[in-house]
Design a protein around this motif. Structure first.
Motif, PDB file in Angstrom:
ATOM      1  N   TYR A  50      43.708  35.073  43.506  1.00  0.00           N
ATOM      2  CA  TYR A  50      42.938  35.924  42.600  1.00  0.00           C
ATOM      3  C   TYR A  50      43.459  37.355  42.677  1.00  0.00           C
ATOM      4  CZ  TYR A  50      39.624  32.098  42.115  1.00  0.00           C
ATOM      5  OH  TYR A  50      39.045  30.877  41.842  1.00  0.00           O
ATOM      6  N   CYS A  51      43.322  38.036  41.580  1.00  0.00           N
ATOM      7  CA  CYS A  51      43.741  39.431  41.491  1.00  0.00           C
ATOM      8  C   CYS A  51      42.946  40.267  42.487  1.00  0.00           C
ATOM      9  CB  CYS A  51      43.527  39.948  40.072  1.00  0.00           C
ATOM     10  SG  CYS A  51      43.847  41.707  39.867  1.00  0.00           S
ATOM     11  N   TYR A  85      34.981  39.832  33.169  1.00  0.00           N
ATOM     12  CA  TYR A  85      36.055  40.488  32.412  1.00  0.00           C
ATOM     13  C   TYR A  85      36.152  41.972  32.775  1.00  0.00           C
ATOM     14  CZ  TYR A  85      38.623  42.377  28.434  1.00  0.00           C
ATOM     15  OH  TYR A  85      39.535  43.033  27.653  1.00  0.00           O
ATOM     16  N   PHE A  89      38.974  39.973  36.075  1.00  0.00           N
ATOM     17  CA  PHE A  89      39.356  38.585  36.339  1.00  0.00           C
ATOM     18  C   PHE A  89      39.740  37.882  35.042  1.00  0.00           C
ATOM     19  CE2 PHE A  89      36.513  39.499  39.937  1.00  0.00           C
ATOM     20  CZ  PHE A  89      37.294  39.051  40.997  1.00  0.00           C
ATOM     21  N   ARG A  90      40.589  36.880  35.167  1.00  0.00           N
ATOM     22  CA  ARG A  90      40.930  36.043  34.021  1.00  0.00           C
ATOM     23  C   ARG A  90      39.744  35.160  33.664  1.00  0.00           C
ATOM     24  NH1 ARG A  90      46.132  33.025  36.142  1.00  0.00           N
ATOM     25  NH2 ARG A  90      45.382  31.580  34.524  1.00  0.00           N
ATOM     26  N   ASP A  92      39.959  32.372  32.007  1.00  0.00           N
ATOM     27  CA  ASP A  92      40.315  30.949  32.060  1.00  0.00           C
ATOM     28  C   ASP A  92      40.407  30.448  33.499  1.00  0.00           C
ATOM     29  OD1 ASP A  92      42.527  32.374  32.813  1.00  0.00           O
ATOM     30  OD2 ASP A  92      43.960  31.195  31.640  1.00  0.00           O
ATOM     31  N   GLN A  93      39.934  31.249  34.433  1.00  0.00           N
ATOM     32  CA  GLN A  93      39.973  30.898  35.842  1.00  0.00           C
ATOM     33  C   GLN A  93      38.570  31.040  36.426  1.00  0.00           C
ATOM     34  OE1 GLN A  93      42.327  33.585  38.259  1.00  0.00           O
ATOM     35  NE2 GLN A  93      42.946  31.960  39.656  1.00  0.00           N
TER      36      GLN A  93
END
Length: 400
Positions: A50-51, A85, A89-90, A92-93
């Protein structure tokens, strides 16, 4: 009792913004990439992680949203797509698991990242002119621990939460098991500049020197006055302030004092030969000047001013404040100017109220002083970053 005063940044105005608008403005002025790089995983195997910048954003957003646990943070990220968002974070994850959030937080604790961010934000606020740091207020506040309570003798040996006690405004004794936040605040902006977190039993007065020195190290202007309550009435606090070319504004704690010095009242006012308190007549080249109370028409002395002086001006006494840093003050104790300065100490009470009522500094569901420090620094970072965000948003609006 709170005394209202104008500040350079209104946290109350910040709270009036809607959550989605507040987070957008907040993150637009905060570059967390340098800190996220320190948290990147170097493991080449396994699924994409994860970012780390997004997780850092989530840690800062959590107190603003009243999120107090990692489980609550995971659930909010999992169910609120807008919040996920805004944190970066993405979509789609899936949201990071509780264990992932916990591991990243532990990495932050180990690298003291929240403290780094705090100091960088203090510097940015000074660069942007959001804090002057000429007048500081120092005080502490109690926070409860999310830990198993222990006997006092045992708890004081762990370095973590301990039992603390203090008296409230009405003289009632309050005890708690936890920690203390010791804070130095710029009174004009009501923004923090230096902080220490200790077990609850640590005496307030003992932390004064460390906070003053920390504030002086990061301040880009000369500190003039430092306001503290009577709990800091210890000679070492006056001495450190004096070394910094600042004046400590502290009420005298006379509970353990038997008699004032000969020829003086308890607040450092000289007394004439008839026993009357002389009249403060201002400071003369760093000396406190006092006049005969009869000549100044404050008392009716049976001997008149001629008893002490042949001059119509009356006897004059000059006092060097350096003779007793604790007793003497410039401005003189109990004068209007001294009281005005001391009243600025209420700024730190409002900061503590924001940390506890609007953020989550008193709802820490973590154990151990290092983790508690990290959460305290994150809460303080929100105050600083919010001020920067509002300032930059105001500039953009003005230029539009």
């Amino acid at each position: 009792m709170y005394i209202l005063q104008e500040t350079l940044f209104s946290f109350e105005e910040w709270l009036k913004l809607e959550s989605k608008e507040r987070l957008e403005i907040f993150f637009s002025s905060l570059d967390l990439r340098p800190y996220a790089k320190q948290l990147k995983s170097h493991t080449p195997q396994g699924a994409p992680g994860y970012c780390r910048e997004a997780i850092l954003r989530a840690f800062l957003a959590a107190p603003m949203e009243g999120i107090t646990t990692f489980t609550m943070l995971h659930r909010r990220l999992q169910t609120d797509l807008r919040f996920r968002y805004q944190c970066g974070f993405r979509l789609d994850q899936d949201a990071p698991s509780v264990s992932t959030i916990s591991r990243v937080f532990a990495d932050m604790v180990e690298k003291q990242m929240a403290e780094q961010l705090f100091h960088d934000l203090v510097s940015s606020c000074q660069t942007e002119g959001l804090m002057t740091t000429q007048h500081l207020a120092i005080d502490s506040t109690a926070i409860e621990a999310y830990e198993r309570k222990q006997p006092k003798k045992k708890s004081e040996t762990t370095g973590n939460a301990t039992w603390g006690a203090k008296f409230d405004t009405y003289g009632n004794k309050i005890t708690w098991f936890g920690y203390k936040i010791h804070l130095a605040v710029d009174t004009e902006s009501e923004l923090p500049i230096a902080v220490e977190v200790t077990p609850a039993h640590v005496n307030d007065g003992d932390m004064g020197p460390a906070l003053m020195n920390k504030a002086a190290e990061v301040s880009n202007t000369d500190i003039e006055f430092i306001m503290m309550d009577a709990g800091y009435d210890q000679l070492k606090n006056y001495e450190v302030a004096h070394e910094l070319n600042a004046q400590a504004i502290i009420p005298l704690n006379l509970r353990n004092e038997k008699e004032p010095p000969t020829g003086f009242s308890s607040n450092g006012t000289p007394r004439c030969s008839m026993g009357f308190d002389m009249v403060y007549w201002g400071a003369d080249k760093r000396y406190l000047k006092f006049r005969c109370p009869h000549a100044a028409q404050k008392v009716d002395c049976p001997h008149g001013s001629a008893w002490c002086s042949s001059s119509d001006y009356g006897m004059v006494v000059k006092v060097n404040p350096n003779d007793d840093l604790r007793r003497f003050s410039v401005p003189h104790r109990d004068t209007k100017r001294w009281k005005e300065l001391y009243n600025k100490r209420t700024s730190i009470e409002r900061v503590f109220a924001r940390l506890k009522e609007n953020l989550t500094v008193n709802q820490l569901h973590i154990r151990g002083i290092q983790k508690v420090k990290t959460q305290v620094f994150l809460n303080l970072c929100i105050l600083l970053a919010s001020a920067l965000a509002m300032s930059k948003a105001s500039v953009r609006q003005h230029c539009a």
